[in-house]
Design a protein around this motif. Structure first.
Motif, short mmCIF file in Angstrom:
data_model
loop_
_atom_site.label_atom_id
_atom_site.label_comp_id
_atom_site.label_asym_id
_atom_site.label_seq_id
_atom_site.Cartn_x
_atom_site.Cartn_y
_atom_site.Cartn_z
N PHE A 41 16.94 44.44 -10.43
CA PHE A 41 16.08 44.20 -9.29
C PHE A 41 16.59 44.97 -8.09
CE2 PHE A 41 19.22 40.83 -9.42
CZ PHE A 41 19.62 40.64 -8.10
N LEU A 42 15.66 45.23 -7.18
CA LEU A 42 15.96 46.01 -5.99
C LEU A 42 16.00 45.10 -4.77
CD1 LEU A 42 13.35 48.87 -6.58
CD2 LEU A 42 15.73 48.80 -7.34
N ILE A 53 20.87 36.94 -9.62
CA ILE A 53 21.39 37.27 -10.96
C ILE A 53 21.47 36.00 -11.80
CG2 ILE A 53 23.45 38.01 -12.24
CD1 ILE A 53 23.88 40.08 -9.93
N THR A 54 22.03 34.94 -11.22
CA THR A 54 22.14 33.68 -11.95
C THR A 54 20.75 33.09 -12.22
OG1 THR A 54 24.29 33.22 -10.96
CG2 THR A 54 23.07 31.33 -11.83
N LEU A 64 15.20 35.23 -1.12
CA LEU A 64 15.20 36.26 -0.08
C LEU A 64 14.45 35.84 1.18
CD1 LEU A 64 14.68 39.57 -2.10
CD2 LEU A 64 16.81 38.41 -1.48
N LYS A 65 13.83 34.64 1.15
CA LYS A 65 13.02 34.17 2.27
C LYS A 65 11.98 35.24 2.63
CE LYS A 65 16.98 31.55 3.84
NZ LYS A 65 17.87 32.00 2.79
N PRO A 103 22.90 39.76 1.91
CA PRO A 103 24.17 39.09 1.59
C PRO A 103 24.43 39.07 0.08
CG PRO A 103 22.89 37.78 3.14
CD PRO A 103 22.00 38.90 2.66
N VAL A 104 25.67 39.30 -0.30
CA VAL A 104 26.03 39.31 -1.71
C VAL A 104 25.69 37.98 -2.38
CG1 VAL A 104 28.46 38.64 -1.40
CG2 VAL A 104 27.79 40.05 -3.36
N GLU A 105 25.76 36.89 -1.61
CA GLU A 105 25.44 35.57 -2.16
C GLU A 105 23.99 35.49 -2.63
OE1 GLU A 105 28.84 35.49 0.48
OE2 GLU A 105 26.77 36.00 0.95
N GLU A 106 23.08 36.13 -1.90
CA GLU A 106 21.67 36.15 -2.32
C GLU A 106 21.53 36.92 -3.62
OE1 GLU A 106 19.44 35.91 2.03
OE2 GLU A 106 19.24 37.74 0.83
N CYS A 107 22.19 38.07 -3.71
CA CYS A 107 22.10 38.88 -4.93
C CYS A 107 22.67 38.13 -6.13
CB CYS A 107 22.81 40.22 -4.72
SG CYS A 107 22.03 41.24 -3.44
#
Length: 142
Positions: free
Chosen positions: A71-72, A86-87, A33-34, A78-82
């Protein structure tokens, strides 16, 4: 705002394993998330084996332990961060706790900034203040 919660079965993992999972998760969360790591919160909630059912069986009666997490993030990430989180959190559960990957579940709960508070102030207000402060600092430095 980054908050991660693991749900684990009590008595199946050592304190050291759980500590390693939590610390590695905090680092990963901040990296993806930087975000400054001082904003990250990670907690493990332990439940008794007799208080969990997996595949129709109580864990205390032979059902498999199946950790999960959620997680919140503030909406707009961006969906890529989420998906990377998850991974990554799944990988950490598998490597830190030795859990079968197929049993791990997890998800992301996006929250509108106006519905999340930081020190009693809506995150939408805090975000606007941070953006304004960065712009002011950039203008002074230019």
């Amino acid at each position: 705002m980054p908050i991660l919660e693991y749900r684990l079965t009590e008595g199946l993992h050592t304190d050291e394993q759980i500590s390693d999972l939590l610390l590695a998760s905090a680092r990963l969360y901040a990296e993806v998330l930087k975000s400054p790591v001082d904003r990250v919160r990670v907690v493990a909630q332990l439940h008794k084996p007799q208080h969990a059912v997996v595949a129709g069986k109580l864990v205390s009666e032979g059902g498999p332990s199946a950790p999960y997490f959620h997680f919140l993030v503030l909406e707009g990430r961006p969906v890529e961060e989420c998906q990377a989180l998850i991974t990554g959190f799944t990988d950490l559960v598998v490597s830190s706790l030795g859990v079968d990957r197929s049993l791990v579940r997890g998800g992301c709960w996006p929250i509108l900034p106006q519905y999340w508070g930081i020190a009693g102030t809506p995150a939408s207000v805090m975000r606007a203040q941070e953006i304004a402060a960065r712009a002011a600092a950039a203008a002074q430095g230019a």
